[in-house]
Scaffold this motif. Structure first.
Motif, PDB file in Angstrom:
ATOM      1  N   ILE A  16       0.840  -1.204   0.000  1.00  0.00           N
ATOM      2  CA  ILE A  16       0.000   0.000   0.000  1.00  0.00           C
ATOM      3  C   ILE A  16       0.873   1.251   0.000  1.00  0.00           C
ATOM      4  O   ILE A  16       0.611   2.219  -0.734  1.00  0.00           O
ATOM      5  CB  ILE A  16      -0.937  -0.017   1.225  1.00  0.00           C
ATOM      6  N   LEU A  17       1.920   1.222   0.808  1.00  0.00           N
ATOM      7  CA  LEU A  17       2.841   2.362   0.844  1.00  0.00           C
ATOM      8  C   LEU A  17       3.515   2.558  -0.510  1.00  0.00           C
ATOM      9  O   LEU A  17       3.664   3.692  -0.999  1.00  0.00           O
ATOM     10  CB  LEU A  17       3.882   2.130   1.939  1.00  0.00           C
ATOM     11  N   TYR A  18       3.919   1.467  -1.143  1.00  0.00           N
ATOM     12  CA  TYR A  18       4.556   1.546  -2.459  1.00  0.00           C
ATOM     13  C   TYR A  18       3.593   2.113  -3.494  1.00  0.00           C
ATOM     14  O   TYR A  18       3.979   2.918  -4.348  1.00  0.00           O
ATOM     15  CB  TYR A  18       5.024   0.154  -2.877  1.00  0.00           C
ATOM     16  N   ALA A  19       2.318   1.705  -3.416  1.00  0.00           N
ATOM     17  CA  ALA A  19       1.327   2.209  -4.373  1.00  0.00           C
ATOM     18  C   ALA A  19       1.126   3.713  -4.221  1.00  0.00           C
ATOM     19  O   ALA A  19       0.975   4.438  -5.216  1.00  0.00           O
ATOM     20  CB  ALA A  19       0.002   1.468  -4.170  1.00  0.00           C
ATOM     21  N   ILE A  20       1.142   4.199  -2.980  1.00  0.00           N
ATOM     22  CA  ILE A  20       0.972   5.638  -2.756  1.00  0.00           C
ATOM     23  C   ILE A  20       2.143   6.413  -3.349  1.00  0.00           C
ATOM     24  O   ILE A  20       1.954   7.408  -4.072  1.00  0.00           O
ATOM     25  CB  ILE A  20       0.827   5.920  -1.251  1.00  0.00           C
ATOM     26  N   PHE A  21       3.360   5.957  -3.060  1.00  0.00           N
ATOM     27  CA  PHE A  21       4.534   6.646  -3.605  1.00  0.00           C
ATOM     28  C   PHE A  21       4.560   6.571  -5.127  1.00  0.00           C
ATOM     29  O   PHE A  21       4.925   7.543  -5.806  1.00  0.00           O
ATOM     30  CB  PHE A  21       5.808   6.032  -3.030  1.00  0.00           C
ATOM     31  N   SER A  22       4.204   5.441  -5.693  1.00  0.00           N
ATOM     32  CA  SER A  22       4.203   5.287  -7.148  1.00  0.00           C
ATOM     33  C   SER A  22       3.176   6.203  -7.792  1.00  0.00           C
ATOM     34  O   SER A  22       3.423   6.793  -8.859  1.00  0.00           O
ATOM     35  CB  SER A  22       3.916   3.830  -7.521  1.00  0.00           C
ATOM     36  N   ALA A  23       2.001   6.324  -7.163  1.00  0.00           N
ATOM     37  CA  ALA A  23       0.959   7.190  -7.714  1.00  0.00           C
ATOM     38  C   ALA A  23       1.423   8.642  -7.751  1.00  0.00           C
ATOM     39  O   ALA A  23       1.164   9.372  -8.728  1.00  0.00           O
ATOM     40  CB  ALA A  23      -0.318   7.052  -6.900  1.00  0.00           C
ATOM     41  N   ILE A  24       2.124   9.067  -6.720  1.00  0.00           N
ATOM     42  CA  ILE A  24       2.641  10.444  -6.700  1.00  0.00           C
ATOM     43  C   ILE A  24       3.646  10.663  -7.825  1.00  0.00           C
ATOM     44  O   ILE A  24       3.605  11.667  -8.542  1.00  0.00           O
ATOM     45  CB  ILE A  24       3.272  10.744  -5.328  1.00  0.00           C
ATOM     46  N   GLY A  25       4.553   9.712  -8.008  1.00  0.00           N
ATOM     47  CA  GLY A  25       5.554   9.843  -9.068  1.00  0.00           C
ATOM     48  C   GLY A  25       4.942   9.790 -10.452  1.00  0.00           C
ATOM     49  O   GLY A  25       5.294  10.587 -11.334  1.00  0.00           O
ATOM     50  N   LEU A  26       3.990   8.881 -10.671  1.00  0.00           N
ATOM     51  CA  LEU A  26       3.374   8.759 -11.995  1.00  0.00           C
ATOM     52  C   LEU A  26       2.527   9.974 -12.331  1.00  0.00           C
ATOM     53  O   LEU A  26       2.441  10.380 -13.505  1.00  0.00           O
ATOM     54  CB  LEU A  26       2.530   7.487 -12.050  1.00  0.00           C
ATOM     55  N   ALA A  27       1.904  10.546 -11.320  1.00  0.00           N
ATOM     56  CA  ALA A  27       1.113  11.753 -11.577  1.00  0.00           C
ATOM     57  C   ALA A  27       2.013  12.867 -12.108  1.00  0.00           C
ATOM     58  O   ALA A  27       1.632  13.617 -13.019  1.00  0.00           O
ATOM     59  CB  ALA A  27       0.410  12.191 -10.294  1.00  0.00           C
ATOM     60  N   GLY A  28       3.210  12.988 -11.574  1.00  0.00           N
ATOM     61  CA  GLY A  28       4.146  13.990 -12.059  1.00  0.00           C
ATOM     62  C   GLY A  28       4.597  13.715 -13.482  1.00  0.00           C
ATOM     63  O   GLY A  28       4.728  14.628 -14.298  1.00  0.00           O
ATOM     64  N   VAL A  29       4.831  12.425 -13.795  1.00  0.00           N
ATOM     65  CA  VAL A  29       5.253  12.068 -15.153  1.00  0.00           C
ATOM     66  C   VAL A  29       4.148  12.370 -16.156  1.00  0.00           C
ATOM     67  O   VAL A  29       4.391  12.923 -17.244  1.00  0.00           O
ATOM     68  CB  VAL A  29       5.651  10.583 -15.207  1.00  0.00           C
TER      69      VAL A  29
END
Length: 246
Positions: A97-110
């Protein structure tokens, strides 16, 4: 008056004791090969206390019945592998769940950087405005990529601190706490500490570089422990053992 007179009660001789039974006076010698029976009071030297259990050395498995004697803790129960894998699954879900949150933040920027590049597509490619728009979009994309890598590094550090520090100082992660498990030093019964916690964490991480197969083998390695202690390879290296707390 004759002492042999049968009518004189004071002169009658005592009948001999029946054969095989102790007579009057001094105790008879015990038959050869039969140990004398102990009397009441304190146990003799070398005898076990009444109703007691003989003490066992730390780390001794009690007849492979799932209990072990750990220094500082006494007799504790070893958890089943199903419970240990269940705790690992809970930790995996929490970290996922923590990984998904961090990934979502990074992908939103991309995706935001990609949208900025698309905004330049309607401009004249030969115009200075188009070149300026591309420069801004590329700078934004580079910043987003660096941000994404920074988030992934932060995620790695968080998982490191989660597994390492919680095992080092609390002896348990959230999954282990939920299922009543604790990691302790086998020779003291205390928490593993920084050194033991780090060793126990780094060995599965090294195995994860082999397409994560090595990490899976480390977590399954308690199945291969023939000592009965259910110690994994990471436990043996760190000198730890997993016990039940409830």
């Amino acid at each position: 008056m004759s002492f042999g007179d049968p009518n004189n009660p004071y002169g009658q001789q005592q009948p001999p004791a029946p054969q095989g039974q102790p007579g009057y006076g001094y105790p008879q010698q015990a038959p050869q090969g039969v140990p004398p029976q102990g009397g009441y009071g304190y146990p003799q030297q070398g005898q076990q206390p009444y109703g007691g259990v003989p003490p066992q050395a730390p780390g001794t498995i009690q007849a492979n019945n799932g209990y072990i004697n750990v220094a500082g803790l006494g007799t504790v129960q070893l958890p089943t592998m199903g419970r240990r894998l269940g705790a690992r699954l809970i930790d995996g879900v929490a970290i996922g769940i923590l990984y998904a949150i961090f990934s979502a933040i990074g992908l939103a920027g991309v995706f935001g950087a990609s949208k900025s590049i698309d905004d330049c597509s309607g401009m004249d490619p030969l115009s200075p405005a188009y070149s300026s728009c591309l420069d801004d979009a590329n700078a934004a994309a580079g910043g987003i990529v660096m941000t994404f890598l920074g988030i992934m590094l932060l995620f790695f550090l968080v998982t490191l601190l989660y597994e390492w520090l919680m095992i080092a100082f609390a002896g348990a992660t959230l999954g282990k706490m939920a299922l009543g498990l604790k990691v302790v030093k086998e020779n003291t019964g205390q928490n593993p500490g920084l050194g033991g916690g780090f060793i126990r964490w780094i060995i599965p991480i090294v195995g994860a570089f082999l397409c994560y197969i090595g990490a899976v083998l480390v977590y399954l390695s308690p199945f291969f422990d023939n000592s009965g202690k259910l110690q994994g390879w990471h436990d043996r290296a760190a000198g730890t053992i997993v016990v039940k707390t409830k």
